[in-house]
Enzyme design. Structure first.
Site, PDB file in Angstrom:
ATOM      1  N   LYS A 170       2.092  -6.520   1.532  1.00  0.00           N
ATOM      2  CA  LYS A 170       0.823  -5.828   1.278  1.00  0.00           C
ATOM      3  C   LYS A 170      -0.287  -6.412   2.150  1.00  0.00           C
ATOM      4  O   LYS A 170      -1.003  -5.686   2.840  1.00  0.00           O
ATOM      5  CB  LYS A 170       0.423  -5.924  -0.201  1.00  0.00           C
ATOM      6  CG  LYS A 170      -0.770  -5.036  -0.526  1.00  0.00           C
ATOM      7  CD  LYS A 170      -1.382  -5.347  -1.866  1.00  0.00           C
ATOM      8  CE  LYS A 170      -2.590  -6.251  -1.684  1.00  0.00           C
ATOM      9  NZ  LYS A 170      -3.352  -6.509  -2.889  1.00  0.00           N
TER      10      LYS A 170
ATOM     11  N   ASP B 254      -0.803  -1.136  -3.178  1.00  0.00           N
ATOM     12  CA  ASP B 254      -1.439  -1.945  -4.224  1.00  0.00           C
ATOM     13  C   ASP B 254      -1.273  -1.181  -5.541  1.00  0.00           C
ATOM     14  O   ASP B 254      -0.550  -0.183  -5.605  1.00  0.00           O
ATOM     15  CB  ASP B 254      -2.913  -2.217  -3.876  1.00  0.00           C
ATOM     16  CG  ASP B 254      -3.778  -0.974  -4.056  1.00  0.00           C
ATOM     17  OD1 ASP B 254      -3.215   0.140  -4.191  1.00  0.00           O
ATOM     18  OD2 ASP B 254      -5.009  -1.111  -4.091  1.00  0.00           O
TER      19      ASP B 254
END
Ligand code: SF4
Length: 250
Positions: free
Chosen positions: A156, A175
């Site tokens: 991420k 996310d």
């Protein structure tokens, strides 16, 4: 095309449309809807998001790739607003990877305490600074393989830094918002960020990977919120068959 009214609805005004399914799951019509993964539906979702959130960008304040790396590490289990309150003093005190690598853990912990999990995060940002200095000549590397060598950096964070700063589409940022919305929009049935990302990579054209994630995050914060999505105000509503819709037109 999004109507002016529809585009306006994401600014916070409550819709005056009569509710058809408030508090109940929207009824699907088996056989009538196009496949959720049909290219024309994906294209329509991308088009609407782009028009609803033109210029969507990463909400974490930063002036360079290193600051964005640190801010993203700090954003785990914490709001971007909170991170933005903490980073000015952090970067004033330790302005470079070299300075942060030489900082003591208690000093770092004190500066980032309010972001939560501050002991682990302090270790991560100090460790990441050390690797950047010792292995990458003080510069954040520009490949996913290399950036994953920094402590505290997973895909991420790698995608955020490579996409937002270097404009390199290395993958799709997943996310909590991207995860929730991708499932509500039936773009995936997966529950792990890695698998959701793999599904999105297959569905979304590569040149949209970066913007798509930013736009979905905006939509998740403003409209498609976790507990009670504001479906009557949603520009994607006609394309959405999520079982937890709070209003439906179809
Ligand atoms: S219609 Fe509701 S559940 Fe579907 S994307 Fe919009 S806000 Fe989210």
């Amino acid at each position: 095309m999004i109507t002016k009214k529809a585009a306006k609805s994401v600014t916070g005004k409550l819709s005056e449309k009569p509710a058809k399914a408030v508090g109940t799951a929207a009824k699907k019509k088996p056989g009538k809807a196009a496949s959720p993964l049909a290219p024309e539906r994906i294209h329509a979702i991308l088009d609407i998001l782009r028009k609803t959130y033109p210029g969507a960008v990463c909400a974490l304040h930063h002036r360079n790739a290193w600051e964005l790396t640190v801010a993203t590490i700090l954003s785990a289990q914490c709001t971007d607003v909170r991170v933005n309150l903490v980073t000015p003093e952090l970067f004033k005190t330790f302005p470079t990877p070299k300075a942060m690598a030489a900082a003591s853990l208690p000093e770092l912990e004190e500066l980032i305490r309010t972001t939560g999990f501050y002991r682990n995060k302090a270790k991560s940002i100090k460790g990441a600074a050390k690797v950047v200095v010792e292995k990458f000549d003080g510069k954040v590397p520009q490949t996913m393989e290399e950036i994953l060598e920094l402590p505290g950096v997973a895909r991420k964070t790698g995608n955020v830094v490579l996409g937002s700063w270097f404009k390199i589409p290395s993958g799709v940022v997943v996310d909590t918002h991207v995860m929730r919305l991708s499932r509500r929009l039936e773009l995936t049935t997966q529950t792990s960020p890695e698998k959701v990302e793999q599904d999105l990579i297959k569905l979304i054209p590569k040149d949209s990977w970066i913007d798509f994630a930013h736009e979905l995050i905006y939509h998740g914060r403003q409209v498609c919120i976790a507990r009670k999505p504001r479906c009557a105000d949603c520009t994607l509503e006609k394309l959405c068959n999520s079982s937890d819709k709070t209003w439906t037109s179809h």
